[in-house]
Design a protein around this motif. Structure first.
Motif, PDB file in Angstrom:
ATOM      1  N   GLU A   1      -6.914 -16.367  50.572  1.00 48.01           N
ATOM      2  CA  GLU A   1      -7.114 -15.938  49.188  1.00 48.01           C
ATOM      3  C   GLU A   1      -7.823 -14.577  49.136  1.00 48.01           C
ATOM      4  OE1 GLU A   1      -6.648 -15.608  45.357  1.00 48.01           O
ATOM      5  OE2 GLU A   1      -5.774 -17.221  46.536  1.00 48.01           O
ATOM      6  N   THR A   2      -8.770 -14.369  50.006  1.00 43.08           N
ATOM      7  CA  THR A   2      -9.482 -13.083  50.057  1.00 43.08           C
ATOM      8  C   THR A   2      -8.526 -11.968  50.450  1.00 43.08           C
ATOM      9  OG1 THR A   2     -11.528 -14.222  50.662  1.00 43.08           O
ATOM     10  CG2 THR A   2     -11.422 -11.868  51.102  1.00 43.08           C
ATOM     11  N   ARG A   3      -7.672 -12.225  51.427  1.00 41.55           N
ATOM     12  CA  ARG A   3      -6.682 -11.215  51.835  1.00 41.55           C
ATOM     13  C   ARG A   3      -5.760 -10.861  50.674  1.00 41.55           C
ATOM     14  NH1 ARG A   3      -4.628 -13.716  57.520  1.00 41.55           N
ATOM     15  NH2 ARG A   3      -6.542 -13.412  58.695  1.00 41.55           N
ATOM     16  N   ARG A   4      -5.312 -11.875  49.957  1.00 40.31           N
ATOM     17  CA  ARG A   4      -4.440 -11.609  48.805  1.00 40.31           C
ATOM     18  C   ARG A   4      -5.168 -10.777  47.758  1.00 40.31           C
ATOM     19  NH1 ARG A   4      -2.142 -17.699  48.529  1.00 40.31           N
ATOM     20  NH2 ARG A   4      -0.567 -17.474  50.157  1.00 40.31           N
ATOM     21  N   HIS A   5      -6.410 -11.127  47.516  1.00 43.63           N
ATOM     22  CA  HIS A   5      -7.200 -10.394  46.524  1.00 43.63           C
ATOM     23  C   HIS A   5      -7.388  -8.932  46.957  1.00 43.63           C
ATOM     24  CE1 HIS A   5     -10.004  -9.814  43.259  1.00 43.63           C
ATOM     25  NE2 HIS A   5     -10.904  -9.342  44.124  1.00 43.63           N
ATOM     26  N   ILE A   6      -7.716  -8.742  48.214  1.00 39.00           N
ATOM     27  CA  ILE A   6      -7.890  -7.373  48.730  1.00 39.00           C
ATOM     28  C   ILE A   6      -6.568  -6.613  48.648  1.00 39.00           C
ATOM     29  CG2 ILE A   6      -8.352  -6.023  50.818  1.00 39.00           C
ATOM     30  CD1 ILE A   6     -10.472  -8.149  51.528  1.00 39.00           C
ATOM     31  N   ALA A   7      -5.452  -7.269  48.987  1.00 36.85           N
ATOM     32  CA  ALA A   7      -4.142  -6.612  48.909  1.00 36.85           C
ATOM     33  C   ALA A   7      -3.834  -6.194  47.475  1.00 36.85           C
ATOM     34  CB  ALA A   7      -3.053  -7.536  49.443  1.00 36.85           C
ATOM     35  N   ARG A   8      -4.173  -7.072  46.504  1.00 34.62           N
ATOM     36  CA  ARG A   8      -3.961  -6.710  45.094  1.00 34.62           C
ATOM     37  C   ARG A   8      -4.830  -5.514  44.708  1.00 34.62           C
ATOM     38  NH1 ARG A   8      -3.777 -12.442  44.336  1.00 34.62           N
ATOM     39  NH2 ARG A   8      -5.984 -12.450  43.820  1.00 34.62           N
ATOM     40  N   LEU A   9      -6.072  -5.511  45.180  1.00 39.92           N
ATOM     41  CA  LEU A   9      -6.966  -4.385  44.883  1.00 39.92           C
ATOM     42  C   LEU A   9      -6.421  -3.077  45.469  1.00 39.92           C
ATOM     43  CD1 LEU A   9     -10.470  -6.014  45.480  1.00 39.92           C
ATOM     44  CD2 LEU A   9      -9.498  -5.298  43.290  1.00 39.92           C
ATOM     45  N   ILE A  10      -5.902  -3.153  46.669  1.00 39.79           N
ATOM     46  CA  ILE A  10      -5.348  -1.956  47.319  1.00 39.79           C
ATOM     47  C   ILE A  10      -4.135  -1.460  46.543  1.00 39.79           C
ATOM     48  CG2 ILE A  10      -4.160  -1.128  49.393  1.00 39.79           C
ATOM     49  CD1 ILE A  10      -6.078  -2.934  51.010  1.00 39.79           C
ATOM     50  N   ARG A  11      -3.244  -2.375  46.151  1.00 36.66           N
ATOM     51  CA  ARG A  11      -2.082  -1.959  45.356  1.00 36.66           C
ATOM     52  C   ARG A  11      -2.522  -1.325  44.044  1.00 36.66           C
ATOM     53  NH1 ARG A  11       0.065  -6.693  47.538  1.00 36.66           N
ATOM     54  NH2 ARG A  11      -0.491  -7.939  45.723  1.00 36.66           N
ATOM     55  N   SER A  12      -3.533  -1.907  43.443  1.00 34.34           N
ATOM     56  CA  SER A  12      -4.051  -1.368  42.176  1.00 34.34           C
ATOM     57  C   SER A  12      -4.627   0.031  42.390  1.00 34.34           C
ATOM     58  CB  SER A  12      -5.118  -2.301  41.618  1.00 34.34           C
ATOM     59  OG  SER A  12      -5.635  -1.788  40.417  1.00 34.34           O
ATOM     60  N   LEU A  13      -5.359   0.209  43.472  1.00 28.44           N
ATOM     61  CA  LEU A  13      -5.904   1.540  43.787  1.00 28.44           C
ATOM     62  C   LEU A  13      -4.788   2.550  44.038  1.00 28.44           C
ATOM     63  CD1 LEU A  13      -8.930   0.694  46.088  1.00 28.44           C
ATOM     64  CD2 LEU A  13      -9.008   1.796  43.855  1.00 28.44           C
ATOM     65  N   ASP A  14      -3.754   2.120  44.763  1.00 27.40           N
ATOM     66  CA  ASP A  14      -2.617   3.015  45.025  1.00 27.40           C
ATOM     67  C   ASP A  14      -1.954   3.448  43.723  1.00 27.40           C
ATOM     68  OD1 ASP A  14      -2.968   3.033  47.754  1.00 27.40           O
ATOM     69  OD2 ASP A  14      -1.491   1.453  48.136  1.00 27.40           O
ATOM     70  N   LEU A  15      -1.791   2.517  42.798  1.00 28.81           N
ATOM     71  CA  LEU A  15      -1.203   2.865  41.495  1.00 28.81           C
ATOM     72  C   LEU A  15      -2.090   3.846  40.746  1.00 28.81           C
ATOM     73  CD1 LEU A  15       0.130  -0.608  40.302  1.00 28.81           C
ATOM     74  CD2 LEU A  15       1.483   1.391  40.954  1.00 28.81           C
ATOM     75  N   CYS A  16      -3.396   3.618  40.782  1.00 29.35           N
ATOM     76  CA  CYS A  16      -4.322   4.520  40.096  1.00 29.35           C
ATOM     77  C   CYS A  16      -4.278   5.911  40.690  1.00 29.35           C
ATOM     78  CB  CYS A  16      -5.751   3.965  40.177  1.00 29.35           C
ATOM     79  SG  CYS A  16      -5.998   2.477  39.196  1.00 29.35           S
ATOM     80  N   ILE A  17      -4.243   5.981  42.011  1.00 27.24           N
ATOM     81  CA  ILE A  17      -4.172   7.292  42.675  1.00 27.24           C
ATOM     82  C   ILE A  17      -2.872   7.988  42.309  1.00 27.24           C
ATOM     83  CG2 ILE A  17      -3.933   8.393  44.944  1.00 27.24           C
ATOM     84  CD1 ILE A  17      -5.933   6.268  46.010  1.00 27.24           C
ATOM     85  N   GLY A  18      -1.788   7.223  42.254  1.00 24.98           N
ATOM     86  CA  GLY A  18      -0.489   7.799  41.857  1.00 24.98           C
ATOM     87  C   GLY A  18      -0.550   8.344  40.450  1.00 24.98           C
ATOM     88  N   MET A  19      -1.176   7.621  39.545  1.00 23.68           N
ATOM     89  CA  MET A  19      -1.281   8.110  38.162  1.00 23.68           C
ATOM     90  C   MET A  19      -2.172   9.345  38.065  1.00 23.68           C
ATOM     91  SD  MET A  19      -1.269   4.717  35.727  1.00 23.68           S
ATOM     92  CE  MET A  19      -2.534   3.790  36.567  1.00 23.68           C
ATOM     93  N   LEU A  20      -3.217   9.390  38.873  1.00 27.28           N
ATOM     94  CA  LEU A  20      -4.099  10.561  38.860  1.00 27.28           C
ATOM     95  C   LEU A  20      -3.382  11.806  39.385  1.00 27.28           C
ATOM     96  CD1 LEU A  20      -7.483   9.067  40.101  1.00 27.28           C
ATOM     97  CD2 LEU A  20      -6.991  10.024  37.839  1.00 27.28           C
ATOM     98  N   LYS A  21      -2.490  11.630  40.331  1.00 24.06           N
ATOM     99  CA  LYS A  21      -1.750  12.758  40.879  1.00 24.06           C
ATOM    100  C   LYS A  21      -0.802  13.360  39.851  1.00 24.06           C
ATOM    101  CE  LYS A  21      -1.923  11.560  45.748  1.00 24.06           C
ATOM    102  NZ  LYS A  21      -1.162  11.205  46.941  1.00 24.06           N
ATOM    103  N   GLU A  22      -0.323  12.521  38.935  1.00 22.31           N
ATOM    104  CA  GLU A  22       0.597  13.019  37.904  1.00 22.31           C
ATOM    105  C   GLU A  22      -0.211  13.739  36.889  1.00 22.31           C
ATOM    106  OE1 GLU A  22       2.699   9.728  36.323  1.00 22.31           O
ATOM    107  OE2 GLU A  22       3.627   9.221  38.232  1.00 22.31           O
TER     108      GLU A  22
END
Length: 96
Positions: free
Chosen positions: A75-96
């Motif tokens: 469950e912790t791994r899944r949560h961390i993976a979701r956080l990483i995906r969320s961070l990647d999306l945020c970084i992508g939006m900031l680049k735009e």
């Protein structure tokens, strides 16, 4: 005169032998350069795999520190993976 002709013939033979040896050395240099390029590429790939493995070890170590049971680890791994995906999306939006 015959002695001079013999000397010239001997020199010509040595020149031919040296030219052949030079060509062999040039071929060997080309082969070694190619081998060096291949090994450099393999080294780069190995370094990349090592870096990925080190990240995996770090991730697994951290996940085991965060949870005590195997189910909690998953469950912790899944949560961390979701956080990483969320961070990647945020970084992508900031680049735009």
């Amino acid at each position: 005169m015959a002695k001079l002709l013999d000397t010239l013939t001997e020199l010509n033979g040595k020149i031919d032998a040296l030219a052949q040896r030079q060509q062999e050395m040039l071929n060997e240099i080309a082969r070694l350069r190619s081998l060096n390029d291949d090994l450099s590429q393999e080294l780069d790939e190995t370094r990349a795999r090592l870096h990925k493995a080190e990240l995996d070890v770090e991730f697994l170590t951290m996940s085991h520190r965060l949870a005590d049971t195997p189910d909690a680890v998953i469950e912790t791994r899944r949560h961390i993976a979701r956080l990483i995906r969320s961070l990647d999306l945020c970084i992508g939006m900031l680049k735009e």
